[in-house]
Design a protein around this motif. Structure first.
Motif, PDB file in Angstrom:
ATOM      1  N   UNK A  40       0.867  -1.109  -0.009  1.00  8.90           N
ATOM      2  CA  UNK A  40       0.053   0.073   0.141  1.00  8.90           C
ATOM      3  C   UNK A  40       0.775   1.194   0.042  1.00  8.90           C
ATOM      4  N   UNK A  41       0.759   2.193  -0.902  1.00  9.92           N
ATOM      5  CA  UNK A  41       1.363   3.420  -0.948  1.00  9.92           C
ATOM      6  C   UNK A  41       0.590   4.535  -1.034  1.00  9.92           C
ATOM      7  N   UNK A  42       0.978   5.625  -0.920  1.00 10.01           N
ATOM      8  CA  UNK A  42       0.203   6.975  -0.909  1.00 10.01           C
ATOM      9  C   UNK A  42      -0.866   7.244  -2.128  1.00 10.01           C
ATOM     10  N   UNK A  43      -0.276   6.838  -3.264  1.00  8.97           N
ATOM     11  CA  UNK A  43      -1.001   7.104  -4.531  1.00  8.97           C
ATOM     12  C   UNK A  43      -1.165   6.002  -5.613  1.00  8.97           C
ATOM     13  N   UNK A  44      -0.823   4.718  -4.987  1.00  6.86           N
ATOM     14  CA  UNK A  44      -0.960   3.665  -5.613  1.00  6.86           C
ATOM     15  C   UNK A  44      -0.673   2.400  -4.737  1.00  6.86           C
ATOM     16  N   UNK A  45      -1.242   1.232  -5.389  1.00  4.82           N
ATOM     17  CA  UNK A  45      -0.891  -0.008  -4.711  1.00  4.82           C
ATOM     18  C   UNK A  45      -0.320  -0.945  -5.495  1.00  4.82           C
ATOM     19  N   UNK A  46       0.834  -1.334  -5.098  1.00  5.25           N
ATOM     20  CA  UNK A  46       1.431  -2.259  -6.107  1.00  5.25           C
ATOM     21  C   UNK A  46       1.564  -3.850  -5.382  1.00  5.25           C
ATOM     22  N   UNK A  47       2.142  -4.547  -5.940  1.00  9.41           N
ATOM     23  CA  UNK A  47       2.253  -5.890  -5.387  1.00  9.41           C
ATOM     24  C   UNK A  47       2.529  -7.010  -6.689  1.00  9.41           C
ATOM     25  N   UNK A  48       1.941  -8.233  -6.337  1.00 16.55           N
ATOM     26  CA  UNK A  48       2.223  -9.340  -7.267  1.00 16.55           C
ATOM     27  C   UNK A  48       1.251 -10.272  -7.290  1.00 16.55           C
ATOM     28  N   UNK A 112       5.172 -21.123 -10.344  1.00 17.07           N
ATOM     29  CA  UNK A 112       4.016 -20.414 -10.651  1.00 17.07           C
ATOM     30  C   UNK A 112       4.203 -19.210 -11.513  1.00 17.07           C
ATOM     31  N   UNK A 113       3.213 -18.719 -12.176  1.00 15.29           N
ATOM     32  CA  UNK A 113       3.339 -17.605 -13.086  1.00 15.29           C
ATOM     33  C   UNK A 113       3.136 -16.488 -12.242  1.00 15.29           C
ATOM     34  N   UNK A 114       4.064 -15.395 -12.268  1.00 19.98           N
ATOM     35  CA  UNK A 114       4.155 -14.325 -11.335  1.00 19.98           C
ATOM     36  C   UNK A 114       3.836 -13.006 -12.052  1.00 19.98           C
ATOM     37  N   UNK A 115       2.976 -12.125 -11.768  1.00 23.38           N
ATOM     38  CA  UNK A 115       2.847 -11.088 -12.369  1.00 23.38           C
ATOM     39  C   UNK A 115       2.977  -9.784 -11.471  1.00 23.38           C
ATOM     40  N   UNK A 116       3.810  -8.895 -11.877  1.00 18.21           N
ATOM     41  CA  UNK A 116       3.900  -7.566 -10.953  1.00 18.21           C
ATOM     42  C   UNK A 116       2.179  -6.844 -11.187  1.00 18.21           C
ATOM     43  N   UNK A 117       1.845  -6.480  -9.903  1.00 15.37           N
ATOM     44  CA  UNK A 117       0.301  -5.744 -10.184  1.00 15.37           C
ATOM     45  C   UNK A 117       0.781  -4.303  -9.567  1.00 15.37           C
ATOM     46  N   UNK A 118      -0.323  -3.664 -10.523  1.00 19.04           N
ATOM     47  CA  UNK A 118      -0.365  -2.091  -9.993  1.00 19.04           C
ATOM     48  C   UNK A 118      -1.906  -1.804 -10.074  1.00 19.04           C
ATOM     49  N   UNK A 119      -2.307  -1.124  -8.980  1.00 16.51           N
ATOM     50  CA  UNK A 119      -3.841  -0.586  -8.640  1.00 16.51           C
ATOM     51  C   UNK A 119      -3.579   0.784  -8.540  1.00 16.51           C
ATOM     52  N   UNK A 120      -4.457   1.543  -9.290  1.00 14.60           N
ATOM     53  CA  UNK A 120      -4.204   3.282  -9.284  1.00 14.60           C
ATOM     54  C   UNK A 120      -5.632   3.788  -9.096  1.00 14.60           C
ATOM     55  N   UNK A 147      -4.963 -13.586   0.137  1.00 13.99           N
ATOM     56  CA  UNK A 147      -4.750 -11.722  -0.203  1.00 13.99           C
ATOM     57  C   UNK A 147      -4.042 -11.448   0.893  1.00 13.99           C
ATOM     58  N   UNK A 148      -2.856 -10.907   0.960  1.00 13.08           N
ATOM     59  CA  UNK A 148      -2.211 -10.520   1.794  1.00 13.08           C
ATOM     60  C   UNK A 148      -1.641  -8.998   1.541  1.00 13.08           C
ATOM     61  N   UNK A 149      -1.514  -8.120   2.673  1.00 10.58           N
ATOM     62  CA  UNK A 149      -0.784  -6.944   2.659  1.00 10.58           C
ATOM     63  C   UNK A 149       0.580  -7.213   3.345  1.00 10.58           C
TER      64      UNK A 149
END
Length: 424
Positions: A40-48, A112-120, A147-149
């Motif tokens: 969790x960031x200030x202007x976006x949520x990143x992860x995978x 596993x197939x792993x994708x970087x994820x970005x939610x804006x 689902x984990x933070x």
């Protein structure tokens, strides 16, 4: 009937053993699960996003291998995955969803197939949102998604040990609420300060370096030797303040520079130099290397210790939060730990310095510090496979109050004969 009974028993036992033999592998090898990890960031949520290939193959009705998921099926799989992920704010506005370039990674023994994820968020401000995710489970009823933070500065989730599992998604439950707008910078600040305290408090090398610098603080250098100074609480306090301040300035400069990306030094030479700093300060505690040498050593090698502190910030990804808040909090934790060490040991060292026992005590402790530092240097330089004193060092770090109490008892015992002579 009697003839049939042994055969019946054998048949039942055989069926039981076969059933147990067939069932045990299922228990030992649980079905593969997916994972969504959020930062969790200030202007976006990143992860995978982590998708087990065996389950993904069933869901998309294709025979997937390490080669074709990144080759012939690459575009199809990315579009499929992106089409089954959505995020929306409490008011219903949709967030942007972007998947990065996929890779194949073995996790818990399963490819596993792993994708970087970005939610804006549409307004550029991360708040609580609802995540909808049904990759694989829309076809495979038995599949599960955790689902984990793993990072949220404002809620004090900064490292793996703090990671919070929000819930499990499946065929029936395909969405959950993510508390991304909770917490505050103060909580993140307090957590980074706690990390600073933990890092120094559990680091035998940093603590030993500080102790080596404190040993000569109650003394004065004259003729190339340490001599007992005239009793002056103010003078001892001033010298300790100078040492602690010099170290703080040194490590703060390189910590800030490295965290901002201006410095990037490999960890092995940094850790080796830290061991060298202990050796130099130990030698100085036995014989003064220079007038006010402990201040110069604290400032100079403080620069090196700052690089080690910065590597921790980099490893934990703390710079993803407010960099200024992170540095201030982490530095505060370091300084509080140093002050606690000073408060625990310096009164006893000052008392001991006025007795005849201090020379033996100072040289003995410095000798131990020198042995430890040489052992660390050899290990960190790759010249020895392990540190033979690691068990002792761990015990010492885990029992600071016991050590401080032992030094205090020694100081009182050494001081008592002098008090008796004064009364006479």
């Amino acid at each position: 009937m009697r003839r049939l009974l042994p055969a019946l028993v054998i048949t039942v036992l055989t069926v039981f053993l076969l059933a147990g033999g067939l069932a045990s592998p299922a228990g030992a090898h649980p079905m593969s699960t997916s994972a969504v990890l959020l930062d969790i960031g200030d202007d976006r949520v990143e992860g995978e996003v982590r998708l087990p290939l065996d389950r993904l193959s069933v869901a998309v009705h294709r025979d997937l291998t390490r080669a074709n998921v990144l080759g012939a099926d690459r575009v199809f799989l990315k579009n499929y995955t992106a089409g089954h992920i959505a995020a929306a704010a409490d008011d219903g506005r949709s967030w942007g969803v972007t998947l990065g370039t996929g890779s194949v990674r073995t996790i818990d023994g399963t490819p596993h197939l792993v994708y970087p994820l970005e939610l804006r968020p549409p307004d550029g401000q991360v708040t609580d949102f609802r995540l909808r995710y049904d990759v694989i489970v829309e076809e495979l009823l038995t599949h599960r998604i955790f689902v984990t933070v793993r990072y949220d500065f404002d809620r004090g989730i900064l490292k793996t040990d703090d990671a919070e599992t929000l819930g499990v998604l499946d065929h029936e439950t395909q969405s959950l609420d993510v508390p991304a707008g909770q917490g505050s910078w103060l909580r993140g600040f307090a957590t980074t300060a706690g990390l600073g305290i933990e890092h120094v408090g559990s680091g035998a090398d940093h603590l030993l370096f500080l102790l080596m610098l404190l040993l000569p603080a109650p003394l004065t250098a004259a003729g190339g030797r340490w001599r007992a100074a005239a009793p002056s609480a103010r003078r001892s306090v001033v010298r300790v303040v100078h040492v602690v301040t010099a170290f703080a300035i040194g490590h703060s400069l390189t910590l800030a520079a490295a965290a901002a990306g201006l410095l990037d030094v490999p960890s092995r030479p940094v850790e080796t130099l830290i061991a060298l700093s202990i050796a130099v300060s130990a030698v100085h505690a036995v014989r003064p290397l220079a007038a006010r040498g402990e201040v110069l050593i604290a400032a100079g090698f403080g620069l090196v210790h700052g690089l080690a502190f910065a590597s921790l910030i980099g490893d934990l990804g703390l710079a993803r939060g407010s960099l200024v808040t992170t540095l201030l909090g982490f530095n505060l934790g370091i300084e509080l730990t140093q002050l606690l060490v000073v408060a625990l040991l310096m009164p006893s060292l000052a008392v001991l310095a006025g007795t005849g026992a201090y020379t033996a005590f100072r040289v003995g402790v410095a000798g131990v510090g020198l042995v430890f530092s040489v052992s660390w240097m050899l290990e960190r330089a790759g010249l020895t496979p392990a540190d033979p004193f690691e068990g002792v060092q761990t015990w010492l770090v885990e029992n600071p109050l016991l050590i401080a109490s032992a030094v205090a008892v020694l100081a009182l015992a050494a001081r008592r004969p002098a008090l008796v002579r004064l009364r006479r």
